[in-house]
Scaffold this motif. Sequence first.
Motif, PDB file in Angstrom:
ATOM      1  N   LEU A  27      50.979  53.792  56.561  1.00  8.41           N
ATOM      2  CA  LEU A  27      50.185  53.050  55.577  1.00  8.41           C
ATOM      3  C   LEU A  27      49.347  51.960  56.238  1.00  8.41           C
ATOM      4  CD1 LEU A  27      52.917  52.608  52.795  1.00  8.41           C
ATOM      5  CD2 LEU A  27      51.000  54.217  52.774  1.00  8.41           C
ATOM      6  N   LEU A  28      49.650  51.655  57.506  1.00  6.48           N
ATOM      7  CA  LEU A  28      48.930  50.598  58.230  1.00  6.48           C
ATOM      8  C   LEU A  28      48.102  51.153  59.386  1.00  6.48           C
ATOM      9  CD1 LEU A  28      51.769  47.913  58.335  1.00  6.48           C
ATOM     10  CD2 LEU A  28      49.511  47.609  57.266  1.00  6.48           C
ATOM     11  N   GLU A  29      47.772  52.449  59.351  1.00  8.47           N
ATOM     12  CA  GLU A  29      47.038  53.035  60.470  1.00  8.47           C
ATOM     13  C   GLU A  29      45.610  52.495  60.599  1.00  8.47           C
ATOM     14  OE1 GLU A  29      46.971  57.262  60.104  1.00  8.47           O
ATOM     15  OE2 GLU A  29      46.231  57.248  58.053  1.00  8.47           O
ATOM     16  N   HIS A  30      45.135  51.765  59.587  1.00 11.14           N
ATOM     17  CA  HIS A  30      43.809  51.146  59.676  1.00 11.14           C
ATOM     18  C   HIS A  30      43.859  49.789  60.374  1.00 11.14           C
ATOM     19  CE1 HIS A  30      45.790  49.662  56.058  1.00 11.14           C
ATOM     20  NE2 HIS A  30      44.997  48.609  56.062  1.00 11.14           N
ATOM     21  N   VAL A  31      45.074  49.354  60.758  1.00 10.88           N
ATOM     22  CA  VAL A  31      45.260  48.072  61.437  1.00 10.88           C
ATOM     23  C   VAL A  31      45.595  48.335  62.901  1.00 10.88           C
ATOM     24  CG1 VAL A  31      46.601  45.929  61.503  1.00 10.88           C
ATOM     25  CG2 VAL A  31      46.094  47.015  59.303  1.00 10.88           C
ATOM     26  N   ASP A  32      45.100  47.506  63.812  1.00  7.19           N
ATOM     27  CA  ASP A  32      45.380  47.651  65.233  1.00  7.19           C
ATOM     28  C   ASP A  32      46.893  47.579  65.487  1.00  7.19           C
ATOM     29  OD1 ASP A  32      44.320  47.553  68.145  1.00  7.19           O
ATOM     30  OD2 ASP A  32      45.701  45.855  68.051  1.00  7.19           O
ATOM     31  N   SER A  33      47.386  48.458  66.363  1.00  9.45           N
ATOM     32  CA  SER A  33      48.837  48.542  66.628  1.00  9.45           C
ATOM     33  C   SER A  33      49.411  47.224  67.128  1.00  9.45           C
ATOM     34  CB  SER A  33      49.118  49.642  67.659  1.00  9.45           C
ATOM     35  OG  SER A  33      48.661  50.885  67.201  1.00  9.45           O
ATOM     36  N   LEU A  34      48.656  46.521  67.967  1.00  6.65           N
ATOM     37  CA  LEU A  34      49.143  45.254  68.514  1.00  6.65           C
ATOM     38  C   LEU A  34      49.277  44.193  67.429  1.00  6.65           C
ATOM     39  CD1 LEU A  34      50.077  44.025  71.139  1.00  6.65           C
ATOM     40  CD2 LEU A  34      47.725  43.312  71.619  1.00  6.65           C
ATOM     41  N   GLU A  35      48.373  44.212  66.449  1.00  8.95           N
ATOM     42  CA  GLU A  35      48.482  43.251  65.353  1.00  8.95           C
ATOM     43  C   GLU A  35      49.670  43.588  64.446  1.00  8.95           C
ATOM     44  OE1 GLU A  35      46.018  41.160  61.687  1.00  8.95           O
ATOM     45  OE2 GLU A  35      44.957  42.484  63.064  1.00  8.95           O
ATOM     46  N   ILE A  36      49.922  44.876  64.244  1.00  8.89           N
ATOM     47  CA  ILE A  36      51.103  45.273  63.466  1.00  8.89           C
ATOM     48  C   ILE A  36      52.365  44.770  64.158  1.00  8.89           C
ATOM     49  CG2 ILE A  36      52.460  47.215  62.577  1.00  8.89           C
ATOM     50  CD1 ILE A  36      49.868  48.848  62.493  1.00  8.89           C
ATOM     51  N   LEU A  37      52.418  44.953  65.481  1.00  7.49           N
ATOM     52  CA  LEU A  37      53.570  44.482  66.256  1.00  7.49           C
ATOM     53  C   LEU A  37      53.730  42.969  66.146  1.00  7.49           C
ATOM     54  CD1 LEU A  37      55.805  44.897  68.409  1.00  7.49           C
ATOM     55  CD2 LEU A  37      54.020  44.571  70.138  1.00  7.49           C
ATOM     56  N   THR A  38      52.631  42.251  66.258  1.00 10.37           N
ATOM     57  CA  THR A  38      52.663  40.788  66.187  1.00 10.37           C
ATOM     58  C   THR A  38      53.232  40.320  64.850  1.00 10.37           C
ATOM     59  OG1 THR A  38      50.755  40.650  67.651  1.00 10.37           O
ATOM     60  CG2 THR A  38      51.270  38.696  66.347  1.00 10.37           C
ATOM     61  N   ASN A  39      52.754  40.911  63.771  1.00 12.48           N
ATOM     62  CA  ASN A  39      53.273  40.570  62.444  1.00 12.48           C
ATOM     63  C   ASN A  39      54.746  40.945  62.318  1.00 12.48           C
ATOM     64  OD1 ASN A  39      51.205  39.603  60.242  1.00 12.48           O
ATOM     65  ND2 ASN A  39      50.084  40.979  61.604  1.00 12.48           N
ATOM     66  N   ARG A  40      55.105  42.051  62.915  1.00 18.09           N
ATOM     67  CA  ARG A  40      56.497  42.510  62.847  1.00 18.09           C
ATOM     68  C   ARG A  40      57.429  41.482  63.494  1.00 18.09           C
ATOM     69  NH1 ARG A  40      58.666  48.444  65.007  1.00 18.09           N
ATOM     70  NH2 ARG A  40      60.573  48.454  63.781  1.00 18.09           N
ATOM     71  N   VAL A  41      57.020  40.936  64.632  1.00 15.86           N
ATOM     72  CA  VAL A  41      57.824  39.933  65.331  1.00 15.86           C
ATOM     73  C   VAL A  41      57.905  38.638  64.516  1.00 15.86           C
ATOM     74  CG1 VAL A  41      57.917  38.417  67.353  1.00 15.86           C
ATOM     75  CG2 VAL A  41      57.384  40.847  67.638  1.00 15.86           C
ATOM     76  N   ILE A  42      56.742  38.146  64.073  1.00 15.47           N
ATOM     77  CA  ILE A  42      56.683  36.860  63.357  1.00 15.47           C
ATOM     78  C   ILE A  42      57.487  36.903  62.066  1.00 15.47           C
ATOM     79  CG2 ILE A  42      55.166  35.262  62.119  1.00 15.47           C
ATOM     80  CD1 ILE A  42      52.981  35.983  64.208  1.00 15.47           C
ATOM     81  N   THR A 202      38.537  34.623  68.334  1.00 15.58           N
ATOM     82  CA  THR A 202      37.577  35.567  68.928  1.00 15.58           C
ATOM     83  C   THR A 202      37.097  36.660  67.968  1.00 15.58           C
ATOM     84  OG1 THR A 202      39.407  36.911  69.792  1.00 15.58           O
ATOM     85  CG2 THR A 202      38.494  35.205  71.237  1.00 15.58           C
ATOM     86  N   SER A 203      37.912  36.981  66.967  1.00 17.52           N
ATOM     87  CA  SER A 203      37.538  38.040  66.024  1.00 17.52           C
ATOM     88  C   SER A 203      38.250  37.815  64.697  1.00 17.52           C
ATOM     89  CB  SER A 203      37.904  39.420  66.602  1.00 17.52           C
ATOM     90  OG  SER A 203      39.291  39.500  66.843  1.00 17.52           O
ATOM     91  N   GLU A 204      38.222  38.835  63.857  1.00 18.13           N
ATOM     92  CA  GLU A 204      38.819  38.714  62.528  1.00 18.13           C
ATOM     93  C   GLU A 204      40.026  39.638  62.417  1.00 18.13           C
ATOM     94  OE1 GLU A 204      36.921  40.143  58.657  1.00 18.13           O
ATOM     95  OE2 GLU A 204      36.366  38.027  58.668  1.00 18.13           O
ATOM     96  N   PRO A 205      41.254  39.077  62.304  1.00 17.94           N
ATOM     97  CA  PRO A 205      42.441  39.929  62.179  1.00 17.94           C
ATOM     98  C   PRO A 205      42.513  40.599  60.810  1.00 17.94           C
ATOM     99  CG  PRO A 205      43.032  37.641  61.882  1.00 17.94           C
ATOM    100  CD  PRO A 205      41.580  37.650  62.263  1.00 17.94           C
ATOM    101  N   ALA A 206      43.384  41.577  60.696  1.00 17.85           N
ATOM    102  CA  ALA A 206      43.536  42.298  59.428  1.00 17.85           C
ATOM    103  C   ALA A 206      44.216  41.438  58.364  1.00 17.85           C
ATOM    104  CB  ALA A 206      44.339  43.574  59.662  1.00 17.85           C
ATOM    105  N   LEU A 207      45.176  40.610  58.780  1.00 15.56           N
ATOM    106  CA  LEU A 207      45.907  39.778  57.822  1.00 15.56           C
ATOM    107  C   LEU A 207      44.967  38.821  57.101  1.00 15.56           C
ATOM    108  CD1 LEU A 207      48.811  39.096  56.810  1.00 15.56           C
ATOM    109  CD2 LEU A 207      48.839  37.255  58.513  1.00 15.56           C
ATOM    110  N   LEU A 208      44.999  38.861  55.765  1.00 14.81           N
ATOM    111  CA  LEU A 208      44.192  38.012  54.881  1.00 14.81           C
ATOM    112  C   LEU A 208      42.709  38.373  54.861  1.00 14.81           C
ATOM    113  CD1 LEU A 208      45.721  34.486  55.756  1.00 14.81           C
ATOM    114  CD2 LEU A 208      46.432  36.087  53.956  1.00 14.81           C
ATOM    115  N   ASN A 209      42.350  39.497  55.498  1.00 16.04           N
ATOM    116  CA  ASN A 209      40.931  39.854  55.559  1.00 16.04           C
ATOM    117  C   ASN A 209      40.605  41.267  55.084  1.00 16.04           C
ATOM    118  OD1 ASN A 209      39.469  37.504  56.795  1.00 16.04           O
ATOM    119  ND2 ASN A 209      41.010  37.804  58.384  1.00 16.04           N
ATOM    120  N   ILE A 210      41.624  42.042  54.667  1.00 17.16           N
ATOM    121  CA  ILE A 210      41.345  43.407  54.181  1.00 17.16           C
ATOM    122  C   ILE A 210      41.645  43.496  52.693  1.00 17.16           C
ATOM    123  CG2 ILE A 210      41.952  45.851  54.379  1.00 17.16           C
ATOM    124  CD1 ILE A 210      42.428  45.470  57.313  1.00 17.16           C
ATOM    125  N   ASN A 211      42.914  43.517  52.335  1.00 17.83           N
ATOM    126  CA  ASN A 211      43.307  43.506  50.918  1.00 17.83           C
ATOM    127  C   ASN A 211      44.768  43.054  50.803  1.00 17.83           C
ATOM    128  OD1 ASN A 211      44.991  45.885  51.364  1.00 17.83           O
ATOM    129  ND2 ASN A 211      43.083  47.082  51.307  1.00 17.83           N
TER     130      ASN A 211
END
Length: 310
Positions: A27-42, A202-211
């Motif tokens: 369900l999160l394949e539209h999000v970068d894998s590293l960002e998914i991992l980061t959220n998973r840890v936090i 440097t860029s726009e993460p998926a969190l709070l910026n997609i839906n």
Amino acid sequence: MTEENKGVLYALLAYVIWGAFPLYWKLLEHVDSLEILTNRVIWSFIFTTIFLLLLKQRKHLIEDLKSLWKNKKLFIALLSASLVITCNWYLYIWAVTHDHVVDASLGYYINPLITVVFGVFFFKEKLSKAQMCAVIVAFIGVLIMTLSYGQVPWIALLIAITFATYSALKKKITLDATRGLAIETLFILPLALGFYICTWTTSEPALLNINLFTDLLLILGGIVTAVPLVLFAKGAQRIPQYLIGFFQYFTPTVALIFGVVLYNEPFTTTDLLAFGFIWLAVIIFAASTISEIRKRHFAKKQETVNVKMI
């Protein structure tokens, strides 16, 4: 219920939940894998810590941290476990979100073989003839699958090695499972926060910026992660390493079904032959394990009868 039976239940539940993970990460394949991992840890750290506070475990958590600081070997073991499981998380997330669910499944089929080997070499555990036969049969299946790739299956091998290493490290750690997870994620938290700070500048993460749905999935990934890890830690401390190796076949079997049936990933006749060997190994292993449990139960019962007679 005996401690070993509790361990069996905890471990089995953990592996079934892990097997269903592709449904969630897809369900999160539209999000970068590293960002998914980061959220998973936090979020794993946040939810686990909140849970500990609700259970009034703050004092125990502080005591664990002090004890870790004094015991350098335990500190290094837990730090190593946290680094290894983080790598495993990333590899699995990347595989699932890049249409390699079957590859991830292969990794978790190889993993029990490595776990059993670790149990023999590092924990001096002994395998029966039937269990050794099961390992050999499973190895043949994995070898067929590997050769059919025509190249070294790096994704599968790395997933297998990282989780087997994590399993071996956790076997030596006697900390409470939930507090242990909080400390593991605490070790990685600075790296995760550092990544997000860099991303926001440097860029726009998926969190709070997609839906909102994406935000909820990223946040709830912490709970989804914490539950099976706590179950696994509780189970690993109560059952032998070889039994952990056996249960690990549940995860790739469930993932394989999802990969082939739901996501239409290729599954050839050669794959079927390879998995046939692996499934046969599982049957042999299960039959051997049940037989040993029955023998131990009968021996204890007989010992109790003899004591009463005396």
